[in-house]
Design an enzyme around this catalytic site. Structure first.
Site, PDB file in Angstrom:
ATOM      1  N   PHE A 165       3.872   3.039   1.812  1.00 36.58           N
ATOM      2  CA  PHE A 165       3.451   4.114   0.842  1.00 36.58           C
ATOM      3  C   PHE A 165       2.670   3.597  -0.256  1.00 36.58           C
ATOM      4  O   PHE A 165       3.161   2.795  -0.965  1.00 36.58           O
ATOM      5  CB  PHE A 165       4.906   4.707   0.560  1.00 36.58           C
ATOM      6  CG  PHE A 165       5.535   5.685   1.651  1.00 36.58           C
ATOM      7  CD1 PHE A 165       5.852   4.916   2.819  1.00 36.58           C
ATOM      8  CD2 PHE A 165       5.601   6.823   1.546  1.00 36.58           C
ATOM      9  CE1 PHE A 165       6.369   5.662   4.012  1.00 36.58           C
ATOM     10  CE2 PHE A 165       6.123   7.547   2.585  1.00 36.58           C
ATOM     11  CZ  PHE A 165       6.704   7.005   3.860  1.00 36.58           C
TER      12      PHE A 165
ATOM     13  N   VAL B 248       7.539   0.623  -0.312  1.00 37.89           N
ATOM     14  CA  VAL B 248       6.703   1.602  -1.328  1.00 37.89           C
ATOM     15  C   VAL B 248       5.867   0.402  -2.179  1.00 37.89           C
ATOM     16  O   VAL B 248       6.516  -0.521  -2.500  1.00 37.89           O
ATOM     17  CB  VAL B 248       7.587   2.284  -2.143  1.00 37.89           C
ATOM     18  CG1 VAL B 248       6.821   2.876  -3.172  1.00 37.89           C
ATOM     19  CG2 VAL B 248       8.375   3.163  -1.362  1.00 37.89           C
ATOM     20  N   CYS B 249       4.493   0.613  -2.429  1.00 38.41           N
ATOM     21  CA  CYS B 249       3.638  -0.505  -3.180  1.00 38.41           C
ATOM     22  C   CYS B 249       4.254  -0.509  -4.708  1.00 38.41           C
ATOM     23  O   CYS B 249       4.612   0.684  -5.289  1.00 38.41           O
ATOM     24  CB  CYS B 249       2.344   0.058  -3.284  1.00 38.41           C
ATOM     25  SG  CYS B 249       1.440  -0.894  -4.335  1.00 38.41           S
ATOM     26  N   ILE B 250       4.680  -1.649  -5.016  1.00 39.29           N
ATOM     27  CA  ILE B 250       5.191  -1.618  -6.391  1.00 39.29           C
ATOM     28  C   ILE B 250       4.306  -1.551  -7.514  1.00 39.29           C
ATOM     29  O   ILE B 250       4.709  -0.524  -8.479  1.00 39.29           O
ATOM     30  CB  ILE B 250       5.997  -3.202  -6.598  1.00 39.29           C
ATOM     31  CG1 ILE B 250       6.784  -3.161  -7.880  1.00 39.29           C
ATOM     32  CG2 ILE B 250       4.999  -4.272  -6.496  1.00 39.29           C
ATOM     33  CD1 ILE B 250       7.751  -4.331  -7.935  1.00 39.29           C
TER      34      ILE B 250
ATOM     35  N   ALA C  71       3.888   2.250  -7.575  1.00 44.72           N
ATOM     36  CA  ALA C  71       5.075   2.901  -7.796  1.00 44.72           C
ATOM     37  C   ALA C  71       5.288   2.918  -9.371  1.00 44.72           C
ATOM     38  O   ALA C  71       5.728   3.871 -10.354  1.00 44.72           O
ATOM     39  CB  ALA C  71       6.239   2.473  -7.179  1.00 44.72           C
TER      40      ALA C  71
END
Lengths: 130, 92
Positions: free
Chosen positions: A38, A76-78, A81
């Site tokens: 994501f 989820v891409c940090i 995010a």
């Protein structure tokens, strides 16, 4: 066949629903999803703070259930995010923010995870836009 | 190497479809979903000699009839197409 699926849009975008239906169909067809990544606004699909009107589909919840039930790797891409305020326990503590809105089954990690997924998958399918 | 090009933007809002058609290879195909299915309504014949698929649910949601030269597909068929073609390029 091994699929890597990247989602670039938030849960309220039709493309998020399209990605979920594709992922469901892939598993139903006996295929494997090596990772869901994501990215960009896609990180909103993993937020546990989304409240969907009762007469609409709760895509964020459906994604979470789908990932949990099938024990998939939901990354989820940090960086994406953090800049959108989607934080897990560690990040909320690190940056002293008052709320946590990313929980299991989701995991925060880097873009390298997308690269890695593409290497091990036969196909990369991206969903985004409207 | 064949590519399945996936479009979801309306052809009336930007030039993605035009750009895509310009680079479309001989063995390539188009998959129209979301508002991109409105491209099937265009009077021009730019798509008629191409391999064109459209997501059936998006056609139904917009009451668009699938023309004879295109194929309406569901999600299992979408998965099959993504395997049949070597690459899937989404015009995000």
């Amino acid at each position: 066949m091994k699929f890597a699926i990247a989602l670039y849009s938030a849960a309220h975008a039709p493309s998020s629903r399209r990605a979920l239906r594709f992922a469901e169909a892939a598993l139903a067809g006996g295929h494997e999803i090596v990772r869901l990544f994501f990215y960009q606004d896609g990180v909103h699909s993993a937020s546990s703070n989304i409240v969907t009107p009762q007469d609409e589909q709760d895509l964020a919840q459906q994604w979470s259930t789908f990932v949990s039930n099938n024990q998939l790797d939901g990354v989820v891409c940090i960086a994406a995010a953090l800049r959108r305020g989607v934080l897990n326990n560690d990040e909320a503590a690190r940056y002293q923010r008052p709320a946590v809105n990313l929980q299991a089954p989701w995991e925060l990690s880097g873009l390298g995870q997308l690269h890695d997924a593409i290497q091990s998958a036969d196909r990369l399918i991206c969903f985004g836009g409207p | 190497m064949s590519t399945l090009h996936v479009l979801s933007h309306s052809p009336f809002s930007d030039t993605r479809l035009d750009s895509c058609l310009r680079i479309l290879g001989r063995g390539d195909a188009l998959l129209l979903c979301g508002d991109a299915v409105y491209a099937l309504q265009q009077q021009s014949s730019t798509l008629e000699d191409k391999t064109v698929f459209a997501l059936e649910e998006d056609l139904q949601a917009r009451n668009i009839e699938c023309p004879q030269w295109a194929v309406a597909i569901d999600y299992p068929a979408f998965v099959d197409l993504s395997i049949q073609y070597d690459k899937v390029n989404s015009w995000l």
